[in-house]
Design a protein around this motif. Sequence first.
Motif, mmCIF file in Angstrom:
data_model
loop_
_atom_site.group_PDB
_atom_site.id
_atom_site.type_symbol
_atom_site.label_atom_id
_atom_site.label_comp_id
_atom_site.label_asym_id
_atom_site.label_seq_id
_atom_site.Cartn_x
_atom_site.Cartn_y
_atom_site.Cartn_z
ATOM 1 N N LEU A 62 0.834 -1.195 0.000
ATOM 2 C CA LEU A 62 0.000 0.000 0.000
ATOM 3 C C LEU A 62 0.871 1.248 0.000
ATOM 4 O O LEU A 62 1.699 1.438 0.890
ATOM 5 C CB LEU A 62 -0.923 0.026 1.222
ATOM 6 C CG LEU A 62 -1.759 1.308 1.418
ATOM 7 C CD1 LEU A 62 -2.682 1.536 0.223
ATOM 8 C CD2 LEU A 62 -2.554 1.239 2.719
ATOM 9 N N ILE A 63 0.662 2.099 -1.008
ATOM 10 C CA ILE A 63 1.315 3.404 -1.092
ATOM 11 C C ILE A 63 0.257 4.462 -0.800
ATOM 12 O O ILE A 63 -0.817 4.462 -1.401
ATOM 13 C CB ILE A 63 1.902 3.644 -2.489
ATOM 14 C CG1 ILE A 63 3.003 2.620 -2.806
ATOM 15 C CG2 ILE A 63 2.451 5.064 -2.611
ATOM 16 C CD1 ILE A 63 3.504 2.691 -4.241
ATOM 17 N N ILE B 204 -9.759 4.426 7.790
ATOM 18 C CA ILE B 204 -10.274 3.414 6.861
ATOM 19 C C ILE B 204 -9.178 2.754 6.030
ATOM 20 O O ILE B 204 -9.449 1.816 5.285
ATOM 21 C CB ILE B 204 -11.318 4.029 5.907
ATOM 22 C CG1 ILE B 204 -10.681 5.097 5.018
ATOM 23 C CG2 ILE B 204 -12.490 4.606 6.688
ATOM 24 C CD1 ILE B 204 -11.602 5.631 3.936
ATOM 25 N N LEU B 205 -7.938 3.227 6.175
ATOM 26 C CA LEU B 205 -6.852 2.637 5.403
ATOM 27 C C LEU B 205 -6.175 1.528 6.192
ATOM 28 O O LEU B 205 -5.934 1.666 7.392
ATOM 29 C CB LEU B 205 -5.817 3.706 5.028
ATOM 30 C CG LEU B 205 -6.270 4.752 4.011
ATOM 31 C CD1 LEU B 205 -5.176 5.786 3.791
ATOM 32 C CD2 LEU B 205 -6.642 4.093 2.687
ATOM 33 N N PRO B 206 -5.843 0.420 5.535
ATOM 34 C CA PRO B 206 -5.148 -0.676 6.222
ATOM 35 C C PRO B 206 -3.687 -0.323 6.459
ATOM 36 O O PRO B 206 -3.294 0.842 6.356
ATOM 37 C CB PRO B 206 -5.297 -1.840 5.242
ATOM 38 C CG PRO B 206 -5.389 -1.181 3.903
ATOM 39 C CD PRO B 206 -6.127 0.113 4.132
ATOM 40 N N GLU B 207 -2.866 -1.307 6.744
ATOM 41 C CA GLU B 207 -1.471 -1.079 7.090
ATOM 42 C C GLU B 207 -0.692 -0.425 5.955
ATOM 43 O O GLU B 207 -0.660 -0.914 4.833
ATOM 44 C CB GLU B 207 -0.819 -2.393 7.496
ATOM 45 C CG GLU B 207 -1.401 -2.972 8.781
ATOM 46 C CD GLU B 207 -0.668 -4.216 9.228
ATOM 47 O OE1 GLU B 207 -0.061 -4.883 8.365
ATOM 48 O OE2 GLU B 207 -0.692 -4.517 10.433
ATOM 49 N N VAL B 208 -0.052 0.689 6.285
ATOM 50 C CA VAL B 208 0.709 1.470 5.313
ATOM 51 C C VAL B 208 2.155 0.982 5.283
ATOM 52 O O VAL B 208 2.745 0.704 6.326
ATOM 53 C CB VAL B 208 0.678 2.971 5.690
ATOM 54 C CG1 VAL B 208 1.561 3.788 4.760
ATOM 55 C CG2 VAL B 208 -0.748 3.485 5.680
ATOM 56 N N GLU B 209 2.727 0.903 4.079
ATOM 57 C CA GLU B 209 4.126 0.508 3.950
ATOM 58 C C GLU B 209 4.975 1.592 3.295
ATOM 59 O O GLU B 209 6.201 1.562 3.410
ATOM 60 C CB GLU B 209 4.237 -0.806 3.161
ATOM 61 C CG GLU B 209 3.636 -1.989 3.893
ATOM 62 C CD GLU B 209 3.939 -3.316 3.232
ATOM 63 O OE1 GLU B 209 4.292 -3.324 2.040
ATOM 64 O OE2 GLU B 209 3.822 -4.344 3.914
ATOM 65 N N LYS C 250 -1.468 3.551 10.246
ATOM 66 C CA LYS C 250 -1.258 2.229 10.819
ATOM 67 C C LYS C 250 -0.128 1.565 10.020
ATOM 68 O O LYS C 250 -0.295 1.259 8.839
ATOM 69 C CB LYS C 250 -2.546 1.405 10.731
ATOM 70 C CG LYS C 250 -3.678 1.986 11.555
ATOM 71 C CD LYS C 250 -4.904 1.084 11.544
ATOM 72 C CE LYS C 250 -5.675 1.125 10.237
ATOM 73 N NZ LYS C 250 -6.402 2.400 10.039
ATOM 74 N N LEU C 251 1.017 1.360 10.655
ATOM 75 C CA LEU C 251 2.168 0.801 9.966
ATOM 76 C C LEU C 251 2.045 -0.710 9.831
ATOM 77 O O LEU C 251 1.461 -1.377 10.675
ATOM 78 C CB LEU C 251 3.454 1.144 10.721
ATOM 79 C CG LEU C 251 3.694 2.632 11.034
ATOM 80 C CD1 LEU C 251 5.089 2.810 11.614
ATOM 81 C CD2 LEU C 251 3.514 3.495 9.793
ATOM 82 N N LYS D 24 3.057 5.159 19.262
ATOM 83 C CA LYS D 24 2.841 3.765 18.895
ATOM 84 C C LYS D 24 3.897 3.236 17.926
ATOM 85 O O LYS D 24 3.926 2.052 17.636
ATOM 86 C CB LYS D 24 1.455 3.603 18.273
ATOM 87 C CG LYS D 24 0.306 3.853 19.237
ATOM 88 C CD LYS D 24 -1.034 3.609 18.572
ATOM 89 C CE LYS D 24 -2.175 3.832 19.541
ATOM 90 N NZ LYS D 24 -3.496 3.588 18.899
ATOM 91 N N SER D 25 4.749 4.125 17.446
ATOM 92 C CA SER D 25 5.768 3.723 16.477
ATOM 93 C C SER D 25 7.154 4.058 17.001
ATOM 94 O O SER D 25 7.309 4.870 17.908
ATOM 95 C CB SER D 25 5.533 4.427 15.133
ATOM 96 O OG SER D 25 4.243 4.147 14.642
#
Length: 200
Positions: A25-26, A91-96, A115-116, A145-146
């Motif tokens: 995911l970008i 609403i976005l899943p894990e970001v990379e 959310k990483l 959290k990071s």
Amino acid sequence: MFKDSVQLEAVELISAMAGGWKPRLIVEAWSRGSNITTSIGLSIAARHQSSRYVCIVPNQRAKLEFETLLKDRDSPMPELVVGEAKDVMAILPEVEFMVVDAKRKDMYELFRLAKLSHRGAVLLCTNGNHRFGAGFGWDLVVGKKSRLVRSSVIPVGQGLYIAYARKKCESEKILLRNGSRWMWITRIDQKTGEEHIFRG
């Protein structure tokens, strides 16, 4: 001409980083009036890596401008999401891989709410010199959290600020050994039970 070539260097670097990291995911947070070439570069990288590419714009006016700019350049259109940081990032899943324009007022919030993924994320702030100069600190951006692993500033474009961050987990703790200035990070592998120690 020189300004355009420097901007092109920044775009090529961002696109190459996205391609090399191979993110699932970008996420890009775009600002009105910003150069559209970064978005085009991310679109190309996403297409080659079969990555999902989502672009966040603040309002409908910005959405229309973004769509017009990409259509004029015959570039593939990413998923466009309109809204405030807290609503969009929820609403976005894990970001990379995430790119945020420093001109956006909600820049800090966008990074903090991301959310990483389990392998962490590459975070980039474009146009950094426009807002921060030499006083930009990723520690204030990644949130509690990071964990900031590494960061750098690349003198291309209007200042490209790059960081690699990982989300903290319950099995991770930070120790100081023998009064050393080094930080020792201990992590327990949840599957094998093995303890891994890293010096940071």
